[in-house]
Enzyme design. Structure first.
Site, mmCIF file in Angstrom:
data_model
loop_
_atom_site.group_PDB
_atom_site.id
_atom_site.type_symbol
_atom_site.label_atom_id
_atom_site.label_comp_id
_atom_site.label_asym_id
_atom_site.label_seq_id
_atom_site.Cartn_x
_atom_site.Cartn_y
_atom_site.Cartn_z
ATOM 1 N N CYS A 1 1.114 -0.936 -0.141
ATOM 2 C CA CYS A 1 -0.171 -0.525 -0.080
ATOM 3 C C CYS A 1 0.973 1.302 0.256
ATOM 4 O O CYS A 1 1.192 1.517 1.478
ATOM 5 C CB CYS A 1 -1.009 -0.008 1.169
ATOM 6 S SG CYS A 1 -2.046 1.315 1.403
ATOM 7 N N GLY B 1 -9.658 0.493 -2.897
ATOM 8 C CA GLY B 1 -11.312 1.114 -2.474
ATOM 9 C C GLY B 1 -12.430 0.072 -3.586
ATOM 10 O O GLY B 1 -13.334 -0.223 -2.813
ATOM 11 N N CYS C 1 -8.434 5.884 -7.942
ATOM 12 C CA CYS C 1 -7.607 6.338 -6.569
ATOM 13 C C CYS C 1 -7.596 8.120 -7.063
ATOM 14 O O CYS C 1 -6.885 8.787 -7.580
ATOM 15 C CB CYS C 1 -6.550 5.432 -6.787
ATOM 16 S SG CYS C 1 -6.182 4.119 -6.780
ATOM 17 N N LYS D 1 -10.999 15.239 -3.625
ATOM 18 C CA LYS D 1 -10.902 13.985 -2.711
ATOM 19 C C LYS D 1 -11.883 14.384 -1.380
ATOM 20 O O LYS D 1 -12.254 13.645 -0.295
ATOM 21 C CB LYS D 1 -9.578 13.817 -2.105
ATOM 22 C CG LYS D 1 -9.059 12.313 -0.665
ATOM 23 C CD LYS D 1 -7.890 11.370 -1.013
ATOM 24 C CE LYS D 1 -7.767 10.678 -0.321
ATOM 25 N NZ LYS D 1 -7.178 9.689 -0.907
#
Length: 364
Positions: free
Chosen positions: A101, A262, A295, A330
């Site tokens: 990650c 996600g 993302c 975001k």
């Protein structure tokens, strides 16, 4: 967020004590509060255990480095940032060997750099990014679009040095020791760098309660599943998210894992729910997740967006963009996601239509 109250509205029992053990033969789980539950189907979304122990001196509990992987870690990291403001000095940011990650490390280093500039302290804080990736922007995905060029440009623009193919071997109180490898895996140099603040993302491994189930997981404790997200050995068990075993995209001099992002996780859970529903109805109309990635990476007052369909190459679509709009997107997404959780919605029609316009859908 009072998740138990939200679940109760949908007649979902909630227990926050965690799983102590799983008896996959008897189809029973033991919980942290001592109670037990029988199951017909078990869906594992347990996330990872943070493997700081792989590197001596790593981690915020018993080591010398910070982390932003949990809320408690983030609070400690903020305290360390406040201390840095009072006593400026070198900063090291990056990831440890085997990490999968990388996005949060990029977000952290660029957001930190922005905050230092705002406070007129940037000239007193040299920043170095140390990563096991073979190049900037690899992110365990072999790159997305021109992520390599984008991240190198951002780092050059903001005066952040970087070292790739780096394997940290030990953290001391104010120093990181690491080796840098050549593409063939041979050691090109052994280095040590001082720091006032260090934030490194660890490698992940499976939750002990899950890893201890015979034949369920790979050696790292991640659940082995087929293309329908079902356990290879136990057809009543499904898994989604970071706890799922996914092979690395490619061999690299220093090991890096493949991330589970996600949207990718949402497609996994959608497939699981659809497949369990089919099983309950006596059907074998199994579906597979698309495992695509969208993302948004925050970088202070700007950001970068990545779209990969599917997440792992080769891809049908591969795109990278950047600008201040990503930062605001975001912020908006966080509020939207929390709104969905509070209201118990998964994929509203307007979201489905919007994603379809970008070529994204959850199921194949």
């Amino acid at each position: 967020m009072p998740i138990d109250d939200i679940f109760a509205k949908h007649k979902i029992e909630f227990n926050g004590s965690g799983i102590a053990s799983i008896d996959a033969v008897q189809k029973q789980v033991s919980l942290g509060d001592g109670s037990q539950r029988d199951y017909d189907y078990l869906v594992l979304c347990t996330g990872p255990k943070l493997a700081f122990e792989n590197v001596p001196g790593a981690g915020p509990e018993d080591g010398f480095t910070q982390s932003i992987c949990t809320v408690d870690h983030a609070v400690k990291a903020h305290d360390a940032f406040t201390e840095l403001l009072n006593n400026p000095g070198p900063v090291l940011v990056g990831a440890l060997a085997g990490a999968s990650c990388f996005g949060p490390a990029y977000e952290y280093v660029l957001s930190l750099e922005y905050e230092l500039r705002k406070r007129k302290l940037r000239d007193r804080v040299p920043i170095t990014f140390i990563t096991p990736e073979p190049y900037l922007g690899h992110m365990g995905l072999g790159g997305v679009g021109d992520s390599k060029g984008l991240m190198e440009h951002k780092f050059r623009e903001h005066g952040i040095k970087w070292i790739c193919n780096a394997k940290v071997t030990e953290f001391k109180e104010a120093e990181a020791e690491f080796v840098v490898l050549n593409p063939d895996g041979s050691v090109t140099s052994e280095e040590a760098m001082p720091f006032k603040l260090a934030m490194f993302l660890p490698a992940f491994k499976g939750s002990p309660a899950v890893a201890n189930v015979p034949d369920l997981c790979n050696p790292k404790g991640f659940v082995k599943t087929n293309s329908y997200q079902r356990s290879v050995h136990y057809p009543e068990i499904y898994a989604a998210g970071v706890c799922v075993a996914i092979a690395p995209i490619e061999d690299t001099p220093v090991p890096v894992g493949a991330p589970k992002t996600g949207l990718m996780i949402e497609s996994m859970t959608t497939a699981i729910v659809t497949n369990i529903k089919a099983s309950l109805g006596g059907s074998e109309a199994w579906v597979e997740p698309t495992l695509s990635a969208l993302c948004l990476a925050d970088m202070g007052n700007t950001g970068a967006a990545f779209l990969a369909i599917p997440q792992n190459p080769p891809r049908n679509r591969n795109w990278t963009g950047s600008g201040r709009w990503v930062h605001w997107a975001k912020v908006a997404f966080e509020k939207y996601f929390m709104f969905k959780v509070r209201n118990g919605t998964s994929e509203p029609v307007y979201e489905k239509v919007g994603l379809r316009m970008m070529g994204l859908k959850r199921l194949k």
